[in-house]
Structure formats: structure tokens, C-alpha cells
Design a protein around this motif. Structure first.
Motif, PDB file in Angstrom:
ATOM      1  N   ILE A  20      -6.710   0.070  -4.115  1.00  0.00           N
ATOM      2  CA  ILE A  20      -7.089  -0.096  -2.705  1.00  0.00           C
ATOM      3  C   ILE A  20      -8.237  -1.085  -2.574  1.00  0.00           C
ATOM      4  CG2 ILE A  20      -8.036   1.103  -0.693  1.00  0.00           C
ATOM      5  CD1 ILE A  20      -6.457   3.539  -1.487  1.00  0.00           C
ATOM      6  N   LEU A  45      -6.787  -4.412  -2.814  1.00  0.00           N
ATOM      7  CA  LEU A  45      -6.056  -4.724  -1.579  1.00  0.00           C
ATOM      8  C   LEU A  45      -7.014  -5.192  -0.489  1.00  0.00           C
ATOM      9  CD1 LEU A  45      -3.368  -4.636  -0.014  1.00  0.00           C
ATOM     10  CD2 LEU A  45      -3.893  -2.283   0.578  1.00  0.00           C
ATOM     11  N   PHE A 105       0.830  -1.193   0.000  1.00  0.00           N
ATOM     12  CA  PHE A 105       0.000   0.000   0.000  1.00  0.00           C
ATOM     13  C   PHE A 105       0.877   1.260   0.000  1.00  0.00           C
ATOM     14  CE2 PHE A 105      -2.458   3.262   2.288  1.00  0.00           C
ATOM     15  CZ  PHE A 105      -3.518   3.380   1.411  1.00  0.00           C
TER      16      PHE A 105
END
Length: 258
Positions: free
Chosen positions: A182, A185, A131
Motif C-alpha cells: 500500500i 501504491l 489494490f
């Protein structure tokens, strides 16, 4: 005919022996009159003044011991025994349920093994590193676009409006790429996915953490992930809601699930 008589006698004797009443009565009579049995079987007649039968009739012929007490105790045992048996069975069931509940409590509190803890820690570190790389890439690209915007503004060959419009499109593309990264993720991490579902429910019903059971509360690391990246925000009353940026990520996640 003799065989029929023998069979009939055997049947009657068997019914008496197997009957709960007669069996209990026989045991009760033995308990109340054990001295008669002991005297008959084990005491030598020479040690008493009279023959055994006369001695028994004289000393152990009380009708209360021979009839009344055995009958009363038989009735009491027959009436009380089922309740005592059911009570013992009920206690056994309660005790077994208590053991099951305690075992479940212990299993819920069971700690992870060292190997499991190390694997989980490594997985979290890997996700955090990934990230951070995405954020760095995003910030670098935004700076490049800002430089290009300034250059386009000064360029004589490209109008200011067209330059800004193209740059805004690129910024939008970068933003969409970031949202997709994201969202991916979160989908790839089981703990983040679980926390996302919990936050969605809390935002929908305006819950706070106090409204959740202890087992349903998300872990602190997962909550910090969503707060630090401005996906959700918390008001003064402790209620959570998605930011505009968070709504874009939530929309992406939900669309991928359909």
C-alpha cells in the motif's frame, strides 16, 4: 561674426521651441486667437471694410485674449498635465493587473481535455484494480494461515505454543508485505501522495477540511481510498488521525523518503 549671430539665434529659437512652457504657451495662444490666424491666412482683404491689420487691431486686440488667457491656460496645463498623465498611467496599470487576475482565474477553472480525462480515469481504475488484487491475495493468505494454525494446534508433533508463534510470525510478515504494497501504491500515485501529505498536516495540526483552501482540499476519490482502507479515521468534530495500521503505512512512506 554673422555665423555666430545666426548660431546664437538658432540656439535661442531651438530652446524656445523645445521648452514645455513656450511650446504650451504657443499652442494656448493659437487656441485663444485662432480667428486672427484664420483672418490673416484665409480671408480676402476685399471682403472686409478695412485692411487686415487695421481690422485685426480694431476687433482682436483685447489684451485678455492676447496675453492673460494664454498665460493662465499655459500655467494650468503645465500643472495639471503631469497629474493627468500619472493618473492615466495608474489606471492603465490597474487595468492590466485586473486582466492578469481574470486570466489566472479562468486558467484555474480550465477543464481537462477529453484525452486527459480518459487517461486519468484509466490510471485510477488500474490502481484500484491492483489494490483489490492485493487485498484478495492478503485475505486468501490469512485464511490459509488460520487453517495452518488450527492444524498445528491439533498436531501432536508440534507444540501448540511453537505453532502459534510461527503462524503469528507469518501473519506479521503478511501484514508487513501488505503495508509495503500500500505504501508503494501511494508513492507511485501522485494524487494519493498529495493527499497523504495533506492528511499528515491535518493530523499534526488537528485541522478539518474547513481549515483548508479550496485549491488545497484533496479529491473525494483519494479521501475515500484512505478512509475505506482504514488508514485514517475521522472523529465527530471532523478532525482526521491515523489509525495504528495507518501509522505503520505512514512510517514506511516516510522511511522510504529519507
Amino acid at each position: 561674426m554673422i555665423n555666430d549671430i545666426k548660431n546664437s539665434f538658432s540656439k535661442i529659437l531651438n530652446e524656445r521651441i523645445t521648452s514645455p512652457f513656450y511650446g504650451t504657451l504657443f499652442i494656448s495662444w493659437l487656441i485663444w486667437n485662432w480667428k486672427v490666424i484664420y483672418l490673416t491666412l484665409f480671408i480676402d482683404e476685399k471682403t472686409i471694410e478695412k485692411d487686415k491689420i487695421s481690422y485685426i487691431i480694431e476687433n482682436f486686440s483685447d489684451l485678455n485674449y492676447l496675453i492673460t488667457y494664454p498665460l493662465v491656460s499655459t500655467v494650468i496645463l503645465i500643472l495639471i498635465a503631469p497629474f493627468a498623465s500619472n493618473g492615466a498611467y495608474w489606471i492603465s496599470l490597474r487595468f492590466n493587473q485586473w486582466k492578469i487576475n481574470k486570466r489566472n482565474e479562468v486558467q484555474k477553472k480550465e477543464l481537462l481535455t477529453l484525452e486527459q480525462s480518459i487517461n486519468l480515469r484509466e490510471q485510477i481504475k488500474s490502481q484500484e484494480k491492483r489494490f483489490e488484487e492485493l487485498l484478495e491475495d492478503k485475505n486468501l493468505r490469512i485464511k490459509q494461515l488460520e487453517t495452518e494454525i488450527e492444524f498445528l494446534k491439533k498436531s501432536e508433533n508440534v507444540s501448540e505454543e511453537q505453532g502459534i508463534d510461527n503462524s503469528q510470525k507469518e501473519v506479521e510478515q503478511i501484514k508487513n508485505k501488505e503495508v509495503n504494497s500500500i505504501a508503494m501504491l501511494i508513492n507511485d500515485n501522485e494524487e494519493l501522495t498529495k493527499t497523504f501529505d495533506t492528511l499528515s498536516t491535518m493530523a499534526l495540526h488537528k485541522y478539518t477540511l474547513k481549515n483548508l483552501n479550496e485549491s488545497s482540499k484533496p479529491k473525494n476519490k483519494s479521501m475515500n481510498f484512505f478512509l475505506a482502507n482504514r488508514i485514517v479515521e475521522q472523529d465527530i468534530n471532523g478532525r482526521f488521525s491515523f489509525t495504528d495500521y495507518g501509522k505503520e503505512i505512514a512510517k514506511n512512506i516516510l522511511n522510504n523518503k529519507l
